[in-house]
Design a protein around this motif. Sequence first.
Motif, mmCIF file in Angstrom:
data_model
loop_
_atom_site.group_PDB
_atom_site.id
_atom_site.type_symbol
_atom_site.label_atom_id
_atom_site.label_comp_id
_atom_site.label_asym_id
_atom_site.label_seq_id
_atom_site.Cartn_x
_atom_site.Cartn_y
_atom_site.Cartn_z
ATOM 1 N N LEU A 147 0.826 -1.205 0.000
ATOM 2 C CA LEU A 147 0.000 0.000 0.000
ATOM 3 C C LEU A 147 0.860 1.255 0.000
ATOM 4 C CD1 LEU A 147 -2.935 -0.803 2.465
ATOM 5 C CD2 LEU A 147 -2.960 -0.814 -0.031
ATOM 6 N N ARG A 148 2.067 1.139 0.559
ATOM 7 C CA ARG A 148 2.920 2.325 0.644
ATOM 8 C C ARG A 148 3.341 2.825 -0.735
ATOM 9 N NH1 ARG A 148 6.813 0.094 5.577
ATOM 10 N NH2 ARG A 148 5.118 -0.243 7.075
ATOM 11 N N GLY A 149 3.292 1.933 -1.728
ATOM 12 C CA GLY A 149 3.709 2.343 -3.058
ATOM 13 C C GLY A 149 2.565 2.768 -3.953
ATOM 14 N N ARG A 150 1.319 2.704 -3.460
ATOM 15 C CA ARG A 150 0.198 3.052 -4.306
ATOM 16 C C ARG A 150 0.074 4.572 -4.421
ATOM 17 N NH1 ARG A 150 -5.280 1.531 -3.530
ATOM 18 N NH2 ARG A 150 -5.818 3.536 -4.435
ATOM 19 N N ARG A 151 -0.600 5.008 -5.452
ATOM 20 C CA ARG A 151 -0.765 6.434 -5.637
ATOM 21 C C ARG A 151 -1.716 6.993 -4.578
ATOM 22 N NH1 ARG A 151 -3.691 4.033 -9.737
ATOM 23 N NH2 ARG A 151 -5.931 4.512 -9.812
ATOM 24 N N PRO A 152 -1.550 8.269 -4.213
ATOM 25 C CA PRO A 152 -2.419 8.873 -3.186
ATOM 26 C C PRO A 152 -3.880 8.875 -3.626
ATOM 27 C CG PRO A 152 -0.483 10.231 -3.574
ATOM 28 C CD PRO A 152 -0.493 9.194 -4.651
ATOM 29 N N LEU A 153 -4.760 8.838 -2.640
ATOM 30 C CA LEU A 153 -6.205 8.890 -2.878
ATOM 31 C C LEU A 153 -6.678 10.310 -2.600
ATOM 32 C CD1 LEU A 153 -8.939 7.527 -3.411
ATOM 33 C CD2 LEU A 153 -9.003 6.914 -0.975
#
Length: 465
Positions: A227-233
């Motif tokens: 999750l740390r590498g996912r794009r911001p929401l």
Amino acid sequence: MLLDELPAETLRDIMKHCVEDNLALSPKQRLKAALRLGTINRRLRDISLTCPEVWCTIHLQWKQDVVVLFLQRAKQSAKDPPLFIHLDTNGCQIKTLNARIDDWVFFFKKNMKFIKTLNIVIFHSNPALAVAFNVAAPLLQSCSITVGSKIRLATTLFSKQAPQLAIARFRSTSHFDFGHASSLRVLNLEIDQQNAKGFLNAMEATPGIESLTLKGVQNPLPLPLHLRGRRPLVLSQCRSLTIVHMPRMSARQLMSLLRLPSLVTLDYQEIQDFEPSESEITMASALTFMTEFSSTLPNPTLSIDILPYQIVVRLTATPFCFCFTSDWSGLPYLALPDQTTSLRIFAELEDLLTCSASCFIQPEQFIFSYNLIDTKHLCSVLFFALRNDFQTLVARMFRAYPSIQSLQLHQVQHPARALLDDLQILPQLSSVEFRSGNSLISPETWQLLQDIQEARGVSIHMKMP
């Protein structure tokens, strides 16, 4: 005038308000209240049959003939009336549950298009029920779905067609995909390791959320590292965020993924697990990732309470209200901390106590209260970690907020020592108010207050019971 002599419209309004006032009734009580209307006299019975509010709330765990009766009367009382449907399998025996599954599946297939409010609680299930809610719901405005940890429903809800859905609450180890929900304004989720990714993906289709609640679970596992590498929401319209009952690193990880430029209210409650992490996320960094705080908030007031097992930081500046709570009650009997552990605890507390300053918020008023001693358990981890460094922590906290003009204290010793040891701390301080829970003030406290007044040239005020 007798009740029976009132105009029909007035009686209909009375029935409607009676139904609205009895929303807290149990399903059994509500059933009795509705059916009782037909036993008073024929006129009141006939009027009740033209009042859809009496019949449109249906609990599917009622006997099947009662469910059919209410549905028939609801449809007879008005053309396509909106339905308020509840299903709670918690009290159902397995035999009864299996016998009713087909009825419930059929009900949702035929009537989902008329449902306005849906409230589902499932702790016992049957595979046939798994897909019952994947039916288009064009009128649905509010839904709450609570599912037991061993229950698996279809992750797709309402065939991704619920265009009017405005309020949604989900408690499930699985995530749900309800499609593009531009009308959704209030979303309340229980987040854990299994559903975090799915729910975050689902929220990308909910751009209009104004209030978001993320709740942790009991005995949680850390959120997935990917999750740390996912794009911001980005939720540009979200004004209220609540994060509760969640381990520290999971809570901060989620907060650092959110982008909430319109945030006004934040209620953040983390559980301090104190597990080592390869990538520590400080409170200050999580906040600055999430939103851009204004350095010109109107008359900001900072309040900090340090308790044996809890740290509470509140920042208010109308209309803004931010509250951060760190719960240490899960670590009450940690063995005497070594130097490394004590330094970690000190750094963690300093981050919490100065996070407002790290976000460029400088308060004018500061309310400070502390009590590290638990009279029942004297081995509080916070007490032992800070027993020799608490005054240093207080001094660093004061240095982070040079804008403070008014200081309210509930305990004097450590703040007074910090103010007297370094006269450059709080350079704008003009008044100190001491609030005592006792009617008597010790000579030592009197002397410290007088010393502050003489050394700093500030006014001293006292409030006692």
